[in-house]
Write a protein that holds these residues in place. Sequence first.
Motif, PDB file in Angstrom:
ATOM      1  N   SER A  72       0.825  -1.204   0.000  1.00 30.41           N
ATOM      2  CA  SER A  72       0.000   0.000   0.000  1.00 30.41           C
ATOM      3  C   SER A  72       0.863   1.259   0.000  1.00 30.41           C
ATOM      4  O   SER A  72       0.582   2.217  -0.738  1.00 30.41           O
TER       5      SER A  72
ATOM      6  N   GLN B 233       2.265   1.809  -3.454  1.00 26.55           N
ATOM      7  CA  GLN B 233       1.277   2.373  -4.380  1.00 26.55           C
ATOM      8  C   GLN B 233       1.099   3.868  -4.141  1.00 26.55           C
ATOM      9  O   GLN B 233       0.979   4.652  -5.087  1.00 26.55           O
ATOM     10  N   GLU B 234       1.105   4.285  -2.872  1.00 23.37           N
ATOM     11  CA  GLU B 234       0.997   5.705  -2.541  1.00 23.37           C
ATOM     12  C   GLU B 234       2.171   6.487  -3.121  1.00 23.37           C
ATOM     13  O   GLU B 234       1.995   7.588  -3.661  1.00 23.37           O
TER      14      GLU B 234
ATOM     15  N   LYS C 294       4.042   5.608  -5.675  1.00 19.79           N
ATOM     16  CA  LYS C 294       3.925   5.574  -7.138  1.00 19.79           C
ATOM     17  C   LYS C 294       2.969   6.648  -7.637  1.00 19.79           C
ATOM     18  O   LYS C 294       3.232   7.316  -8.647  1.00 19.79           O
ATOM     19  N   ASN C 295       1.862   6.847  -6.920  1.00 20.29           N
ATOM     20  CA  ASN C 295       0.868   7.830  -7.343  1.00 20.29           C
ATOM     21  C   ASN C 295       1.320   9.264  -7.076  1.00 20.29           C
ATOM     22  O   ASN C 295       1.021  10.174  -7.855  1.00 20.29           O
ATOM     23  N   SER C 296       2.037   9.461  -5.956  1.00 17.01           N
ATOM     24  CA  SER C 296       2.406  10.817  -5.567  1.00 17.01           C
ATOM     25  C   SER C 296       3.695  11.308  -6.213  1.00 17.01           C
ATOM     26  O   SER C 296       3.849  12.498  -6.490  1.00 17.01           O
TER      27      SER C 296
ATOM     28  N   PRO D  59       6.082   9.573  -9.120  1.00 12.85           N
ATOM     29  CA  PRO D  59       6.526   8.462  -9.977  1.00 12.85           C
ATOM     30  C   PRO D  59       8.043   8.348 -10.106  1.00 12.85           C
ATOM     31  O   PRO D  59       8.574   7.236 -10.140  1.00 12.85           O
TER      32      PRO D  59
ATOM     33  N   TYR E 181       9.397   6.872  -6.968  1.00 14.97           N
ATOM     34  CA  TYR E 181       9.001   5.461  -6.950  1.00 14.97           C
ATOM     35  C   TYR E 181       9.891   4.642  -7.856  1.00 14.97           C
ATOM     36  O   TYR E 181      10.292   3.526  -7.496  1.00 14.97           O
TER      37      TYR E 181
ATOM     38  N   ASP F 207       3.177  14.482 -18.310  1.00 10.04           N
ATOM     39  CA  ASP F 207       3.111  13.614 -17.131  1.00 10.04           C
ATOM     40  C   ASP F 207       4.364  12.770 -16.971  1.00 10.04           C
ATOM     41  O   ASP F 207       4.310  11.580 -16.640  1.00 10.04           O
TER      42      ASP F 207
END
Length: 350
Positions: free
Chosen positions: A100, A103-104, A106-108, A110, A113, A290
């Motif tokens: 988890s 994933q946080e 990766k989203n915030s 990249p 991450y 992005d």
Amino acid sequence: MNRAHLNMYLLLAMSLCISGCFEQAPPSGFEAVEPAEQDPMRLGCPNLIDTYRLSSAQEHNRLLKEPTNGKDYSYFIISSLVADQAYNYSLRMDRNHFISKAQELKNSDPEKYFHWRENAVRLSKTYSAKNLADVLQYGSAYEQQGQFHVYGCSKGWVKIQEIETSATDTKSEQSFIKQDDVWLARDKYGNLLIRTISYQQKPGWTFWAAGGAGTRLIRINDQWDKIKKASDANFTTTWTEADLPTITKPVHDANECHLSENGILNLNQNLIHSGLTIERFSLNRSTIKDGACTRASILIGFTSSNSAQANSTIQALEKDPVVDTVEILETRSENEKLHYQVQVNLRVGQ
């Protein structure tokens, strides 16, 4: 006095010193249990090898030295005893919590991450201080390993740490060295008991040092903590690389969006030699969106005398090594000629 007698007295003195630490009875619930079967070389020593469940209550106990976030690390694992002289241990996250947090990240962020995942996979294969530091530079580590030294045992307790810190006497306002001795044991339920005995170091006499000059330990207080034996089996399930989605390295400079200039030149020359009339050949270079390169494309306009020739040309474009897809945007007939507008999407990295 010969050496054999001297060693005997030294061992006796150490035994008396260790036993002296436990003249006070422990509070209720902190009674140590000695193993029923004991190694003659480890009399009075507990068997600590097991997995224990951490909580926020253990965030500041002296066993772990540095404050530990009980919300991140769920398990404290004592995995092995090395030559009766040291315990190997590790702090470990719950697998689902680890995934988890990944994933946080990766989203915030990249890019962070990307580097974190690369180092986390390396650490999972080869544990080292350097690899751990590389992981912590970008995010959290699933596991942190360490080692406790064995100083001695008594009545089911084993001393594993002597921690020295600077302190100040609030009454005299004088600084002194505070020594925290950390002892571990097991209770009848298998929980890990932690007893921290704090001392004030003062100059004194001892036969350990030349000339008798040494340090006296003035007892300050005792602190008692407990870490419960883990009752669940989640700690046995570790993560795999498949649990951490791969991503491409984020791009910041448009110069990193590579184009094969020679490939595009060859494509242009092939069109010219096909016998078509080239009306337009416009290159749209990649931009950054992005953190990734957008797909470069070429807008081509050409005139053909018949549909067979046009279809052959489009098929040749689709087979070109720098081309990903070809989209027909417009076809029209004018003055007995077929006019085409096509968009040639180039492969990523081409």
